[in-house]
Design an enzyme around this catalytic site. Structure first.
Site, mmCIF file in Angstrom:
data_model
loop_
_atom_site.group_PDB
_atom_site.id
_atom_site.type_symbol
_atom_site.label_atom_id
_atom_site.label_comp_id
_atom_site.label_asym_id
_atom_site.label_seq_id
_atom_site.Cartn_x
_atom_site.Cartn_y
_atom_site.Cartn_z
ATOM 1 N N ARG A 1 0.866 -1.189 0.000
ATOM 2 C CA ARG A 1 0.000 0.000 0.000
ATOM 3 C C ARG A 1 0.892 1.225 0.000
ATOM 4 N NH1 ARG A 1 -3.558 3.151 -1.266
ATOM 5 N NH2 ARG A 1 -5.511 3.475 -0.137
ATOM 6 N N GLU B 1 -4.650 -8.184 -6.156
ATOM 7 C CA GLU B 1 -3.286 -8.696 -6.378
ATOM 8 C C GLU B 1 -3.033 -9.918 -5.507
ATOM 9 O OE1 GLU B 1 -0.253 -5.054 -7.631
ATOM 10 O OE2 GLU B 1 -0.347 -5.752 -5.568
#
Length: 679
Positions: A24, A91
């Site tokens: 992130r 992902e």
């Protein structure tokens, strides 16, 4: 050498990644992830660094999906806001999909989050999933939850526990683990393997992998050059390497030891297992100490390929307690004595391929097919028969034929079949006369390591003595001062000969051809200038044109069964050897003229003769110069008790073997009291 690129350089997609970083961006892009990426880049690990903030939409694009599928290791970096990104969660699902298909390894990092929060979507992850459950379909959310739980249960790194919040220390641990994992990749092996599983199973049984055996085991693979020892070792390595903490496959150990020395060999072992860039070993003793100190607690797999007597294994693998419990060491060698020294009593000895497997391996290289086309089956069988089932010969000769005589059409169909057949026929004829040079070069390594006397024995066997009784040969070679008992042991240990159940010496066809080619190379144009003669037409030419010289040490011819189809030779006479043709061969020590007709007195100048075989000899023959004769074979001869030759045999003080089998005209035993050594 590895290369590395940063995200988002999508032009590099397709070049093959090793590590995929999922993170992130708002949490770790400029700190932990960047530092980890740079550390991996610095040691040359090709890493894909994805930044979900640069993408539009929630679905991962084909470029990123491709990068995941190409990578060998995925590192999801779970941070406080990781679950706030649907991109990151998608992902992760793709990563788990690849992991289940065993395409990728997954090593999670827990960055200032508790693994249990990730596993059960609580703590910082709870609010994000409450929102997802209100807005998105249940199947999508459920898929993310399952993926998070599966990855959080995997072995990874927790910044809080592993590194006590020290990011630099954690990055060092990760890089070391990644490097170690990538170094344990399978070895490259040909796609054209035939019958390899049989050999792998045999070696695996000796290694005793998967049991509770905690001992360090050393297993040997022994056999002649080209039999497939290296391929077997590589296949076994690829089968079991994942069981070990560290692995090292050292190829060409013999050549490495000779050209670069033991310190280099020690360094390679340390580098491979401990992942050190440079262990800075400056002496053999230092290398031994480092191996003992650093590897005693590691379960390792070591393969030393192609070891010979000059490779000092004591400085590389020393004793079993140098390595951790459960370690395995594999040694491949042409020399059985190397294994005996290290107490390996029962090495694995691969045998030659049978005809079916030989044809399959040959066809894979010659035609890129599992079987030869029907049109070429007979010719392929002829080629295969010249190889004696030796894998190296099958590969080399098959590869040399690929494409020869072919005319490629639009779809790769063979056109000019007649030309292909002509090429293969020529190849068959050539191989019968002249063995393949590349195969011979490999086999000759073992021959070159022999002492002079052992080389002479090898050449004698190749030219004359295949199938002869070992004890008889020992008598002959002892008379030549060749130290035969020791020499035979060396030849057996080096897989150059075998002794069958009948105590007869055997030799692989390719080794026989090697020995005969060595003799041919002594003089390509004049056979009479070579040390050994065994081809009948060459012998007839050399003897009857008096081209023989003192270089000839051995001559072997058998006219039994030959005379019927060749009643007269090109001299216009019945097949007959002229005694004058032997006059210059004063160094003859081995002579076989079975069932021959010789004009004149044959042995007038053979003062060095140790072995004479003249089966079916005429009564007029008398061995006048037999001072050094050790073995005399007169089987099927017409001699009687009044034969004049007995008077001369009395002077053969060294005679140990006299064969009078089927001498039916001999009615009583002659007086052998003067032959004190006769056995």
């Amino acid at each position: 050498m590895y290369t590395a690129r940063g995200k988002n350089d999508t032009t590099s997609i397709g070049k093959g990644y090793e590590v995929f970083l999922s993170f992130r961006g708002i949490d770790t892009r400029t700190n932990f992830t960047d530092h980890l990426y740079q550390a991996l880049f610095k040691i040359g690990i090709h890493t894909f660094r994805d930044n979900e903030e640069l993408h539009i939409g929630d679905k991962i694009d084909p470029a990123v999906r491709s990068a995941i599928h190409q990578s060998k290791i995925a590192i999801p970096i779970f941070s406080k806001n990781y679950a706030s990104s649907k991109w990151c969660l998608n992902e992760l699902m793709e990563i788990v999909k690849c992991w289940k298909q065993k395409q990728i390894s997954v090593m999670p990092v827990f960055y200032h989050v508790v693994p249990a929060d990730v596993r059960h979507q609580i703590g910082s992850y709870e609010k994000n999933f409450q929102n997802y459950e209100k807005k998105l379909d249940w199947e999508t959310v459920k898929g993310w939850k399952v993926a998070l739980k599966e990855v959080a249960n995997m072995k990874g790194w927790d910044l809080e526990k592993v590194a006590n919040r020290h990011e630099g220390k954690l990055i060092q641990l990760i890089v070391k683990e990644i490097w170690s994992e990538l170094r344990k990749n399978p070895l490259s092996i040909s796609d054209n393997l035939v019958g390899i599983l049989f050999h792998v199973e045999k070696v695996m049984k000796l290694l005793n992998i998967g049991s509770n055996d905690i001992q360090t085991r050393i297993v040997g693979i022994n056999g002649l050059g080209g039999i497939g020892k290296t391929t077997i070792a590589r296949s076994v390595y690829n089968t079991i390497y994942h069981h070990f903490e560290g692995c090292s496959f050292i190829a060409d150990a013999r050549e490495t030891f000779q050209t670069k020395g033991p310190v280099y060999l020690q360094s390679q072992l340390i580098i491979n297992i401990l992942n050190l860039e440079n262990p800075n070993i400056t002496s053999v003793d230092q290398g031994i100490n480092m191996i003992k100190q650093r590897l005693y607690n590691k379960k390792v797999l070591i393969v030393l390929d192609d070891v010979d007597k000059n490779t000092d294994l004591n400085v590389v693998i020393g004793k079993c307690d140098w390595f951790g419990v459960g370690s395995r060491i594999i040694i491949t060698t042409r020399d059985r004595h190397v294994l005996d020294i290290h107490g390996i009593d029962e090495p694995y000895e691969p045998r030659e391929m049978d005809l079916d497997h030989s044809l399959q391996l040959f066809s894979k290289h010659a035609f890129k097919m599992d079987r030869p086309p029907k049109r070429y089956l007979a010719l392929s069988t002829d080629v295969v028969n010249t190889t004696g089932g030796l894998p190296l010969a099958l590969e080399v000769i098959g590869s040399s034929l690929y494409g020869l005589g072919d005319k490629k059409l639009g779809k790769g169909v063979l056109d000019n079949f007649d030309q292909k057949e002509l090429v293969m026929k020529d190849m068959v004829e050539k191989l019968k006369k002249f063995p393949n040079g590349e195969v011979q070069k490999s086999l000759k390594i073992s021959y070159d390591e022999l002492e002079i006397e052992q080389q002479q024995m090898f050449l004698d066997i190749a030219c004359f003595f295949i199938g002869m009784d070992k004890n008889i040969l020992c008598y002959i070679w002892h008379g030549c001062d060749f130290f035969p008992n020791f020499g035979i042991e060396v030849l057996v240990q080096k897989s150059l000969i075998k002794i069958d159940d009948n105590n007869e010496l055997r030799m692989h066809d390719q080794l026989r051809d090697l020995g005969r080619e060595i003799i041919r190379q002594e003089n390509l144009e004049e056979p009479g200038e070579r040390s050994r003669l065994w081809l009948q037409q060459e012998i007839l030419d050399v003897v009857n044109t008096q081209k023989g010289t003192k270089k000839v040490e051995g001559l072997c011819i058998d006219f039994n069964g030959y005379r019927a189809g060749h009643r007269r030779n090109y001299y216009g006479d019945d097949l007959c050897l002229m005694s004058e043709g032997f006059a210059a061969m004063t160094k003859l020590r081995l002579l076989k003229v079975d069932h021959a007709r010789i004009a004149g007195n044959l042995v007038q100048s053979f003062s060095e003769l140790r072995w004479l075989s003249w089966k079916g000899c005429p009564t007029q023959f008398t061995p006048t110069n037999s001072r050094k004769l050790v073995v005399l074979d007169l089987t099927d001869s017409a001699i009687t008790e009044s034969w004049m030759g007995w008077n001369y045999i009395k002077f053969a003080k060294t005679l140990k073997v006299l064969n009078l089998r089927r001498c039916y005209k001999l009615s009583r035993t002659p007086d052998f009291s003067a032959n004190l050594q006769l056995e």
